[in-house]
Design an enzyme around this catalytic site. Structure first.
Site, mmCIF file in Angstrom:
data_model
loop_
_atom_site.group_PDB
_atom_site.id
_atom_site.type_symbol
_atom_site.label_atom_id
_atom_site.label_comp_id
_atom_site.label_asym_id
_atom_site.label_seq_id
_atom_site.Cartn_x
_atom_site.Cartn_y
_atom_site.Cartn_z
ATOM 1 N N ALA A 33 -3.649 -4.090 3.887
ATOM 2 C CA ALA A 33 -3.892 -4.065 5.388
ATOM 3 C C ALA A 33 -3.744 -2.785 5.892
ATOM 4 C CB ALA A 33 -3.324 -5.352 6.038
ATOM 5 N N GLY B 183 -2.765 -7.080 1.284
ATOM 6 C CA GLY B 183 -3.843 -7.634 1.462
ATOM 7 C C GLY B 183 -4.807 -7.522 0.519
ATOM 8 N N GLU C 148 -4.149 -10.019 -2.024
ATOM 9 C CA GLU C 148 -4.464 -11.098 -1.441
ATOM 10 C C GLU C 148 -5.803 -11.473 -1.216
ATOM 11 O OE1 GLU C 148 -1.961 -10.189 2.061
ATOM 12 O OE2 GLU C 148 -1.480 -12.123 1.725
ATOM 13 N N GLU D 291 4.810 -6.612 1.192
ATOM 14 C CA GLU D 291 5.217 -6.667 2.742
ATOM 15 C C GLU D 291 6.698 -6.744 2.968
ATOM 16 O OE1 GLU D 291 2.793 -8.093 0.758
ATOM 17 O OE2 GLU D 291 0.835 -8.344 1.933
HETATM 18 N N1 COA Z 1 -2.505 1.421 5.323
HETATM 19 C C1 COA Z 1 -2.774 2.310 6.039
HETATM 20 N N2 COA Z 1 -3.028 3.491 5.350
HETATM 21 C C2 COA Z 1 -2.828 3.418 4.007
HETATM 22 C C3 COA Z 1 -2.340 2.411 3.471
HETATM 23 C C4 COA Z 1 -2.104 1.124 4.120
HETATM 24 N N3 COA Z 1 -1.863 -0.007 3.483
HETATM 25 N N4 COA Z 1 -2.129 2.737 1.936
HETATM 26 C C5 COA Z 1 -2.284 3.895 1.914
HETATM 27 N N5 COA Z 1 -2.678 4.556 3.058
HETATM 28 C C6 COA Z 1 -3.194 5.802 3.324
HETATM 29 C C7 COA Z 1 -1.812 6.794 3.582
HETATM 30 O O1 COA Z 1 -1.363 6.629 4.649
HETATM 31 C C8 COA Z 1 -2.729 8.214 3.182
HETATM 32 O O2 COA Z 1 -3.323 8.607 4.518
HETATM 33 P P1 COA Z 1 -3.130 10.162 5.047
HETATM 34 O O3 COA Z 1 -3.441 11.000 3.615
HETATM 35 O O4 COA Z 1 -3.959 10.010 6.054
HETATM 36 O O5 COA Z 1 -1.645 10.195 5.157
HETATM 37 C C9 COA Z 1 -3.548 7.664 2.333
HETATM 38 O O6 COA Z 1 -4.025 6.592 2.260
HETATM 39 C C10 COA Z 1 -3.222 8.214 0.877
HETATM 40 O O7 COA Z 1 -1.957 7.267 0.497
HETATM 41 P P2 COA Z 1 -0.634 7.874 -0.045
HETATM 42 O O8 COA Z 1 0.528 7.221 0.362
HETATM 43 O O9 COA Z 1 -0.655 9.382 0.375
HETATM 44 O O10 COA Z 1 -1.006 7.938 -1.748
HETATM 45 P P3 COA Z 1 0.278 8.063 -2.646
HETATM 46 O O11 COA Z 1 -0.703 8.189 -4.112
HETATM 47 O O12 COA Z 1 1.373 8.890 -2.460
HETATM 48 O O13 COA Z 1 0.682 6.220 -2.906
HETATM 49 C C11 COA Z 1 0.563 3.940 -2.443
HETATM 50 C C12 COA Z 1 -0.166 5.171 -2.929
HETATM 51 C C13 COA Z 1 -0.463 2.773 -2.863
HETATM 52 C C14 COA Z 1 1.788 3.562 -3.315
HETATM 53 C C15 COA Z 1 1.125 4.257 -0.930
HETATM 54 O O14 COA Z 1 -0.282 4.428 -0.033
HETATM 55 C C16 COA Z 1 1.242 2.922 -0.351
HETATM 56 O O15 COA Z 1 2.649 2.487 -0.546
HETATM 57 N N6 COA Z 1 0.662 2.091 0.394
HETATM 58 C C17 COA Z 1 1.124 1.042 1.206
HETATM 59 C C18 COA Z 1 1.020 0.060 0.494
HETATM 60 C C19 COA Z 1 1.373 -1.083 1.216
HETATM 61 O O16 COA Z 1 2.568 -1.408 1.569
HETATM 62 N N7 COA Z 1 0.418 -1.993 1.561
HETATM 63 C C20 COA Z 1 0.968 -3.358 2.206
HETATM 64 C C21 COA Z 1 0.471 -3.304 3.571
HETATM 65 S S1 COA Z 1 0.816 -5.000 4.414
#
Ligand code: COA
Length: 260
Positions: A66, A112, A115, A135
């Site tokens: 999400a 999400g 999910e 989460e």
């Molecule tokens: N919500 C909002 N934005 C998200 C996102 C999320 N769940 N997951 C990734 N993004 C965005 C990042 O903020 C980034 O945006 P920016 O370039 O404007 O800063 C972009 O997507 C790329 O992500 P980034 O984190 O730079 O890529 P990465 O390769 O370094 O890491 C992940 C990849 C998936 C490990 C990391 O993005 C992450 O941990 N995301 C969140 C996962 C999460 O906790 N999801 C559950 C949500 S309830």
């Protein structure tokens, strides 16, 4: 229908929905959830569509969760409403669709995103896919059905570990624990989805709808799945598909199901 965050393509009975926010790793913001909901509703009603596949754009993510930026300041009530609305309008709706929905997990499926994949009828994944429910690392719990569907798919102990460690597992690990059915190289993922869709399309769509309802009944509180199966089984005898399926078998030819 025109969408800002998803692409919908239809060909030969298969509808492909692609979540298309690659710069945000296809994170589910409010608008994307609304668009997905509208597209699933339309495709359920579209008689030309027999099977649906959902995937993410790009080579990195299915859906990275999400959209955290949208709910970071939510109150208790707003948080509860977010989960309830999302579950009702999208996740439960997909699970109860009368047509098969395959999740083609092409990269990160987190929170999400996992999910969403778990709400689909089954999942296939590319070798680079990574899955998890992170989460609790954000101080929240899965809210789009993750605490319920993950134990259904992988068992309680494995689900507890995944949820409490907030860790990620590889596609192969996901296959080993029953979370995904097949793992293939990324370039073969949609071809496999098509192959599976074509196999399903050869069968009675009416019977498939009945099978989905019967299987899902096992997971509904207060519902006896065996009774639902009996009722759905009986209903099949009144369909044109049943007449065609049994007649074709007895005439030693392939069935040509009317879908009614
Ligand atoms: N919500 C909002 N934005 C998200 C996102 C999320 N769940 N997951 C990734 N993004 C965005 C990042 O903020 C980034 O945006 P920016 O370039 O404007 O800063 C972009 O997507 C790329 O992500 P980034 O984190 O730079 O890529 P990465 O390769 O370094 O890491 C992940 C990849 C998936 C490990 C990391 O993005 C992450 O941990 N995301 C969140 C996962 C999460 O906790 N999801 C559950 C949500 S309830």
């Amino acid at each position: 229908m025109n969408f800002n965050n998803i692409l919908v393509e239809k060909e030969n009975g298969l509808a492909k929905i692609t979540i298309n926010r690659p710069k945000k790793l296809n994170a589910l913001n409010k608008e994307t959830i609304e668009e997905l909901s509208a597209s699933f509703e339309a495709l359920e009603e579209d008689a030309t569509v027999k099977v649906l596949v959902i995937t993410g754009s790009g080579e990195k993510a299915f859906v990275a969760g999400a959209d955290i930026s949208e709910f970071a300041n939510f109150s208790v009530d707003e948080g509860g409403f977010l989960a309830k609305k999302g579950q009702e309008m999208l996740f439960d709706f997909i699970e109860n669709l009368s047509k098969p929905v395959i999740a083609a997990v092409n990269g990160f499926a987190l929170g999400g995103g996992l999910e969403l994949a778990m709400a689909c009828h089954f999942r296939i994944a590319s070798e680079n896919a990574k899955m998890g429910l992170p989460e609790v690392s954000l101080g929240v719990i899965p809210g789009y059905g993750g605490t319920q569907r993950l134990p259904q798919l992988v068992g309680k102990g494995k689900a507890m570990e995944l949820i409490m460690t907030a860790g990620m597992i590889s596609a192969e690990e996901a296959k080993a624990c029953g979370l995904v059915n097949h793992v293939v190289p990324l370039e073969e993922l949609l071809l496999l989805a098509e192959k599976l869709a074509n196999k399903m399309m050869r069968n009675s769509s009416v019977a498939i709808g009945a099978a989905i309802r019967a299987v899902n009944a096992n997971f509904e509180d207060g519902i006896n799945g065996y009774e639902v199966e009996i009722a759905e089984f009986g209903e099949c005898f009144g369909t044109e598909d049943f007449t065609e399926g049994t007649t074709a078998f007895l005439e030693k030819r392939k069935a040509n199901f009317p879908g009614s």
